[in-house]
Design an enzyme around this catalytic site. Structure first.
Site, PDB file in Angstrom:
ATOM      1  N   GLY A  41      26.008  38.412  42.598  1.00 16.02           N
ATOM      2  CA  GLY A  41      26.355  39.606  41.832  1.00 16.02           C
ATOM      3  C   GLY A  41      25.300  40.074  40.846  1.00 16.02           C
ATOM      4  O   GLY A  41      25.127  41.267  40.632  1.00 16.02           O
ATOM      5  N   GLU A  96      25.063  37.203  34.179  1.00 20.33           N
ATOM      6  CA  GLU A  96      26.203  37.347  35.089  1.00 20.33           C
ATOM      7  C   GLU A  96      26.504  38.832  35.299  1.00 20.33           C
ATOM      8  O   GLU A  96      26.235  39.661  34.425  1.00 20.33           O
ATOM      9  CB  GLU A  96      27.398  36.587  34.479  1.00 20.33           C
ATOM     10  CG  GLU A  96      28.704  36.667  35.200  1.00 20.33           C
ATOM     11  CD  GLU A  96      28.710  36.067  36.599  1.00 20.33           C
ATOM     12  OE1 GLU A  96      27.896  36.494  37.430  1.00 20.33           O
ATOM     13  OE2 GLU A  96      29.581  35.215  36.858  1.00 20.33           O
ATOM     14  N   ASP A  97      27.064  39.163  36.449  1.00 24.31           N
ATOM     15  CA  ASP A  97      27.391  40.561  36.724  1.00 24.31           C
ATOM     16  C   ASP A  97      28.583  41.029  35.895  1.00 24.31           C
ATOM     17  O   ASP A  97      28.543  42.082  35.263  1.00 24.31           O
ATOM     18  CB  ASP A  97      27.640  40.799  38.223  1.00 24.31           C
ATOM     19  CG  ASP A  97      28.686  39.867  38.834  1.00 24.31           C
ATOM     20  OD1 ASP A  97      29.211  38.975  38.125  1.00 24.31           O
ATOM     21  OD2 ASP A  97      28.973  40.025  40.032  1.00 24.31           O
ATOM     22  N   ASP A 100      35.435  38.541  33.906  1.00 19.40           N
ATOM     23  CA  ASP A 100      36.781  39.043  34.188  1.00 19.40           C
ATOM     24  C   ASP A 100      37.770  38.116  33.472  1.00 19.40           C
ATOM     25  O   ASP A 100      38.004  38.267  32.278  1.00 19.40           O
ATOM     26  CB  ASP A 100      36.940  39.069  35.708  1.00 19.40           C
ATOM     27  CG  ASP A 100      38.196  39.755  36.194  1.00 19.40           C
ATOM     28  OD1 ASP A 100      38.856  40.424  35.395  1.00 19.40           O
ATOM     29  OD2 ASP A 100      38.524  39.622  37.387  1.00 19.40           O
ATOM     30  N   LYS A 128      35.469  42.895  31.391  1.00 19.76           N
ATOM     31  CA  LYS A 128      36.835  43.420  31.546  1.00 19.76           C
ATOM     32  C   LYS A 128      37.731  42.647  30.585  1.00 19.76           C
ATOM     33  O   LYS A 128      38.431  41.710  30.982  1.00 19.76           O
ATOM     34  CB  LYS A 128      37.343  43.133  32.966  1.00 19.76           C
ATOM     35  CG  LYS A 128      36.988  44.138  34.025  1.00 19.76           C
ATOM     36  CD  LYS A 128      37.801  43.812  35.293  1.00 19.76           C
ATOM     37  CE  LYS A 128      37.047  44.134  36.542  1.00 19.76           C
ATOM     38  NZ  LYS A 128      37.722  43.646  37.763  1.00 19.76           N
ATOM     39  N   PHE A 150      38.494  47.726  39.724  1.00 17.07           N
ATOM     40  CA  PHE A 150      37.570  46.954  40.555  1.00 17.07           C
ATOM     41  C   PHE A 150      36.315  47.786  40.795  1.00 17.07           C
ATOM     42  O   PHE A 150      36.393  48.922  41.258  1.00 17.07           O
ATOM     43  CB  PHE A 150      38.211  46.549  41.887  1.00 17.07           C
ATOM     44  CG  PHE A 150      37.429  45.450  42.551  1.00 17.07           C
ATOM     45  CD1 PHE A 150      37.583  44.129  42.152  1.00 17.07           C
ATOM     46  CD2 PHE A 150      36.492  45.739  43.538  1.00 17.07           C
ATOM     47  CE1 PHE A 150      36.833  43.117  42.730  1.00 17.07           C
ATOM     48  CE2 PHE A 150      35.733  44.721  44.119  1.00 17.07           C
ATOM     49  CZ  PHE A 150      35.911  43.408  43.709  1.00 17.07           C
ATOM     50  N   VAL A 151      35.165  47.207  40.447  1.00 22.17           N
ATOM     51  CA  VAL A 151      33.911  47.962  40.532  1.00 22.17           C
ATOM     52  C   VAL A 151      32.942  47.353  41.544  1.00 22.17           C
ATOM     53  O   VAL A 151      32.984  46.151  41.808  1.00 22.17           O
ATOM     54  CB  VAL A 151      33.231  48.075  39.152  1.00 22.17           C
ATOM     55  CG1 VAL A 151      34.057  48.924  38.203  1.00 22.17           C
ATOM     56  CG2 VAL A 151      32.969  46.706  38.558  1.00 22.17           C
ATOM     57  N   ASP A 157      30.022  43.449  44.637  1.00 25.25           N
ATOM     58  CA  ASP A 157      30.462  43.734  46.011  1.00 25.25           C
ATOM     59  C   ASP A 157      31.969  43.861  46.137  1.00 25.25           C
ATOM     60  O   ASP A 157      32.740  43.404  45.283  1.00 25.25           O
ATOM     61  CB  ASP A 157      30.013  42.615  46.950  1.00 25.25           C
ATOM     62  CG  ASP A 157      30.877  41.362  46.806  1.00 25.25           C
ATOM     63  OD1 ASP A 157      31.001  40.857  45.667  1.00 25.25           O
ATOM     64  OD2 ASP A 157      31.457  40.913  47.811  1.00 25.25           O
ATOM     65  N   ARG A 163      26.694  46.115  47.494  1.00 22.27           N
ATOM     66  CA  ARG A 163      25.825  45.508  46.481  1.00 22.27           C
ATOM     67  C   ARG A 163      24.557  46.324  46.241  1.00 22.27           C
ATOM     68  O   ARG A 163      23.977  46.281  45.171  1.00 22.27           O
ATOM     69  CB  ARG A 163      25.371  44.103  46.918  1.00 22.27           C
ATOM     70  CG  ARG A 163      26.450  43.061  46.870  1.00 22.27           C
ATOM     71  CD  ARG A 163      25.812  41.680  46.983  1.00 22.27           C
ATOM     72  NE  ARG A 163      26.769  40.676  47.405  1.00 22.27           N
ATOM     73  CZ  ARG A 163      27.621  40.055  46.590  1.00 22.27           C
ATOM     74  NH1 ARG A 163      27.649  40.372  45.315  1.00 22.27           N
ATOM     75  NH2 ARG A 163      28.446  39.141  47.046  1.00 22.27           N
TER      76      ARG A 163
HETATM   77  P1  IMP Z   1      36.152  35.442  36.380  1.00 23.19           P
HETATM   78  O1  IMP Z   1      36.072  33.966  36.595  1.00 23.19           O
HETATM   79  O2  IMP Z   1      37.554  35.955  36.564  1.00 23.19           O
HETATM   80  O3  IMP Z   1      35.569  35.884  35.055  1.00 23.19           O
HETATM   81  O4  IMP Z   1      35.369  36.100  37.578  1.00 23.19           O
HETATM   82  C1  IMP Z   1      34.123  36.592  37.477  1.00 23.19           C
HETATM   83  C2  IMP Z   1      33.561  36.882  38.863  1.00 23.19           C
HETATM   84  O5  IMP Z   1      34.485  37.626  39.665  1.00 23.19           O
HETATM   85  C3  IMP Z   1      32.345  37.742  38.754  1.00 23.19           C
HETATM   86  O6  IMP Z   1      31.180  36.995  38.681  1.00 23.19           O
HETATM   87  C4  IMP Z   1      32.407  38.585  40.010  1.00 23.19           C
HETATM   88  O7  IMP Z   1      31.725  37.920  41.047  1.00 23.19           O
HETATM   89  C5  IMP Z   1      33.859  38.669  40.363  1.00 23.19           C
HETATM   90  N1  IMP Z   1      34.439  39.952  39.948  1.00 23.19           N
HETATM   91  C6  IMP Z   1      35.321  40.179  38.944  1.00 23.19           C
HETATM   92  N2  IMP Z   1      35.638  41.473  38.833  1.00 23.19           N
HETATM   93  C7  IMP Z   1      34.933  42.112  39.779  1.00 23.19           C
HETATM   94  C8  IMP Z   1      34.823  43.518  40.162  1.00 23.19           C
HETATM   95  O8  IMP Z   1      35.442  44.437  39.583  1.00 23.19           O
HETATM   96  N3  IMP Z   1      33.986  43.770  41.201  1.00 23.19           N
HETATM   97  C9  IMP Z   1      33.277  42.792  41.856  1.00 23.19           C
HETATM   98  N4  IMP Z   1      33.353  41.500  41.532  1.00 23.19           N
HETATM   99  C10 IMP Z   1      34.177  41.146  40.499  1.00 23.19           C
HETATM  100 MG    MG Z   2      29.655  36.817  39.988  1.00 23.98          MG
END
Ligand code: IMP
Ligand code: MG
Length: 178
Positions: A41, A96-97, A100, A128, A150-151, A157, A163
């Site tokens: 990402g 990190e991208d 969430d 987010k 969702f982006v 992706d 991507r």
């Molecule tokens: P977390 O563990 O819930 O914080 O998940 C983070 C990971 O989920 C990120 O590194 C992304 O790879 C993926 N992710 C979360 N939201 C999105 C989104 O809106 N689009 C694409 N990937 C996402």
């Molecule tokens: Mg990621």
């Protein structure tokens, strides 16, 4: 399903440049920085960020377990692989991208701590906050805050696609079972 543009390429570049400026100001010894991009990402983001950091830093990439093909987090990082530079004594910046729920980053930090860096900071392109489950996660450098949508694009992706888009867009009309 369609994609609604949230951040244009120019807006992204301007913001990434600002983040690089902030990083430069935050470290007295930039040459001790190890910038670690989380694949896949953060691929575009970490490369652009590194170009705006004009002094000599080290750069590496890792992979973590991720979503798979779903759009909700498993919250599980089994291991980090691909790291080739030594972490001990370094000022690590994890790039990190998107943050969430925060589980992925929380576990990544734990794994990095075991390797005794001098410091660990987080640089995330997107946040987010409405979906956060990990309460005490500090994002030291943040690109943009977004609502619960969702982006895709600029490295992010949906089921392995989009991507390479140069902009970040919201996926509108996502299939319900994802
Ligand atoms: P977390 O563990 O819930 O914080 O998940 C983070 C990971 O989920 C990120 O590194 C992304 O790879 C993926 N992710 C979360 N939201 C999105 C989104 O809106 N689009 C694409 N990937 C996402
Ligand atoms: Mg990621």
């Amino acid at each position: 399903m369609s994609i609604k543009v949230l951040f244009t390429p120019d807006e992204i570049q301007a913001r990434v440049k600002k983040l690089a400026d902030a990083i430069r100001q935050g470290y007295s010894n930039e040459s001790n920085i190890l910038l670690v991009g989380v694949l896949n990402g953060a691929m575009q983001f970490s490369c652009d960020l590194s170009k705006y950091l004009t002094s000599d830093i080290q750069m590496d990439f890792i992979k973590l377990s991720s979503y798979g093909n779903k759009t909700t987090s498993s919250g599980e990082v089994k291991e980090i692989f691909g790291l080739s530079e030594k972490v001990i004594g370094k000022d690590v910046i994890i790039v990190e991208d998107i943050i969430d729920t925060g589980h992925t980053m929380e576990q990544a930090i734990k794994i990095f701590r075991n390797q005794h860096p001098k410091s660990i900071k987080i640089c995330a392109l997107l946040n987010k906050p409405s979906r956060r489950e990990v309460k005490d996660l500090t994002i030291n450098y943040l690109g943009f805050e977004i609502p619960d949508c969702f982006v895709v694009g600029y490295g992010l992706d949906f089921e392995g696609h989009y991507r390479n888009l140069p902009y970040i867009g919201e996926v509108v009309g996502l299939p319900i079972n994802n």
